[in-house]
Design an enzyme around this catalytic site. Structure first.
Site, mmCIF file in Angstrom:
data_model
loop_
_atom_site.group_PDB
_atom_site.id
_atom_site.type_symbol
_atom_site.label_atom_id
_atom_site.label_comp_id
_atom_site.label_asym_id
_atom_site.label_seq_id
_atom_site.Cartn_x
_atom_site.Cartn_y
_atom_site.Cartn_z
ATOM 1 N N VAL A 43 -13.573 80.361 53.391
ATOM 2 C CA VAL A 43 -14.257 81.289 52.480
ATOM 3 C C VAL A 43 -15.603 80.657 52.127
ATOM 4 O O VAL A 43 -15.672 79.463 51.792
ATOM 5 C CB VAL A 43 -13.419 81.540 51.204
ATOM 6 N N GLY A 78 -4.890 70.784 43.853
ATOM 7 C CA GLY A 78 -5.421 71.293 42.586
ATOM 8 C C GLY A 78 -6.903 71.583 42.750
ATOM 9 O O GLY A 78 -7.452 71.486 43.852
ATOM 10 N N GLY A 112 -11.099 79.877 48.139
ATOM 11 C CA GLY A 112 -10.521 79.491 49.432
ATOM 12 C C GLY A 112 -9.004 79.329 49.303
ATOM 13 O O GLY A 112 -8.236 79.787 50.161
ATOM 14 N N HIS A 113 -8.554 78.692 48.217
ATOM 15 C CA HIS A 113 -7.105 78.563 47.996
ATOM 16 C C HIS A 113 -6.477 79.934 47.745
ATOM 17 O O HIS A 113 -5.365 80.210 48.193
ATOM 18 C CB HIS A 113 -6.827 77.677 46.772
ATOM 19 N N HIS A 158 -9.939 77.203 44.142
ATOM 20 C CA HIS A 158 -11.079 78.108 44.235
ATOM 21 C C HIS A 158 -10.677 79.278 45.134
ATOM 22 O O HIS A 158 -9.510 79.366 45.558
ATOM 23 C CB HIS A 158 -12.313 77.369 44.754
ATOM 24 N N SER A 201 -15.453 74.550 48.269
ATOM 25 C CA SER A 201 -14.770 73.264 48.181
ATOM 26 C C SER A 201 -14.654 72.897 46.708
ATOM 27 O O SER A 201 -15.566 73.182 45.922
ATOM 28 C CB SER A 201 -15.609 72.202 48.909
HETATM 29 O O1 PAF Z 1 -6.290 70.086 52.071
HETATM 30 C C1 PAF Z 1 -5.781 69.622 51.027
HETATM 31 O O2 PAF Z 1 -5.982 70.126 49.926
HETATM 32 C C2 PAF Z 1 -4.885 68.399 51.118
HETATM 33 O O3 PAF Z 1 -5.282 67.537 52.125
HETATM 34 C C3 PAF Z 1 -3.389 68.741 51.247
HETATM 35 C C4 PAF Z 1 -3.105 69.504 52.529
HETATM 36 C C5 PAF Z 1 -2.938 69.565 50.047
HETATM 37 C C6 PAF Z 1 -2.543 67.460 51.304
HETATM 38 O O4 PAF Z 1 -2.655 66.740 50.120
#
Ligand code: PAF
Length: 289
Positions: A173, A28, A33-34, A31, A182
């Protein structure tokens, strides 16, 4: 976009999914990067699953689990916009049944760098990622390169436990100052955010030194340390230069130039007030993760 909260439902939905199936695991607090992970997965996979699970076992007792900046509705909106087909958002009890104390131990790599500074963290990551892999059975799984050691742990786990899943690393990113995005930036004060630029700057200096021919691990680490030390708001946890493939030494100190296929990764972890940031850079630009 389906929202799935139980492992049983995840399994029955998975049986109907179009291949290849990609998983983008998240805690959760999404940002850009995700979003890059989600878009990369969307481009390649027939079905994209994103997981939304704030995994308690990867946080230490004095860490930021309770204040982690996750906002479920916002995170779901980001996932929907990125074209995610299904979100796996289990509860704690779904992922960790009562009396479950089974863990996946990453071995030696789990004890160095992040593992040394955050005891149990990489064991918590391996354990939850293994559970996510088992519940969602992806063909591909996407991880950000900012967490370089995590990628190596997950790669070793996928290989060692015969998951048959391709681990796809996606470049970090950065914002306009080079700061690696982050979720934890939400905790930084304005001054700390400015100060945090020093992290990427220190890594770039190490890469400049590498490009100028420096191959001594200790000297390269000193370059990083010296740059971080110029910033009064920064406290260094570690500066490390490792072989990107083994996470071991790149060469014996003083040995000088190593083989042509030497591949080196510089990593740094530093704290700004109560916020801990990590970042890394490939010293040899031509080698990818
Ligand atoms: O990088 C992350 O956000 C976490 O370590 C992950 C891979 C989702 C595991 O909880």
């Amino acid at each position: 976009m389906k929202i799935i909260e139980t492992v049983a439902e995840m399994r029955s939905e998975r049986a109907r999914m179009t291949s290849p199936v990609a998983l983008v695991p998240t805690l959760g607090g999404l940002h850009a990067g995700h979003e890059a992970l989600l878009h990369a997965a969307r481009r390649r996979a027939g079905t994209v699953i994103a997981s939304l699970f704030l995994n308690p076992t990867q946080f230490g007792e004095n860490e930021d689990l309770d204040r982690y900046p996750a906002d479920r509705e916002r995170d779901l909106a980001v996932m929907r916009k990125a074209g995610v087909d299904a979100v796996f958002a289990p509860s704690n009890s779904e992922m960790y049944p009562p009396d479950d104390d089974f863990v996946v131990d990453p071995g030696a790599i789990g004890e160095i760098l992040e593992g040394a500074h955050r005891p149990g963290h990489l064991r918590g990551v391996s354990t939850v990622v293994a559970k996510l892999f088992i519940a969602t059975r992806p063909d591909l799984a996407y991880f950000g390169e900012k967490d370089a050691q995590q990628i190596e742990v997950v790669r070793r786990m996928a290989r060692g436990l015969l998951f048959g899943i391709e681990i796809v690393p996606i470049p970090t990113v950065r914002d306009e100052n080079g700061l690696a995005l982050s979720s934890r930036h939400a905790y930084l004060s304005d001054d700390e955010r400015v100060a945090a630029k020093v992290v990427y700057r220190s890594l770039c200096r190490a890469r400049d030194a590498w490009e100028a021919g420096e191959r001594d691990k200790t000297t390269l680490e000193d370059v990083i340390r010296a740059v971080i030390d110029t910033e009064p708001l920064a406290t260094l946890d570690y500066a490390a230069v490792v072989d990107a493939r083994t996470f071991g030494p790149i060469s014996e100190p003083g040995q000088g130039a190593s083989g042509p296929d030497l591949t080196a990764l510089a990593l740094v972890a530093a704290r700004f007030g109560s916020t801990r940031l990590i970042d890394n850079i490939r010293l040899d630009r031509n080698v990818t993760f």
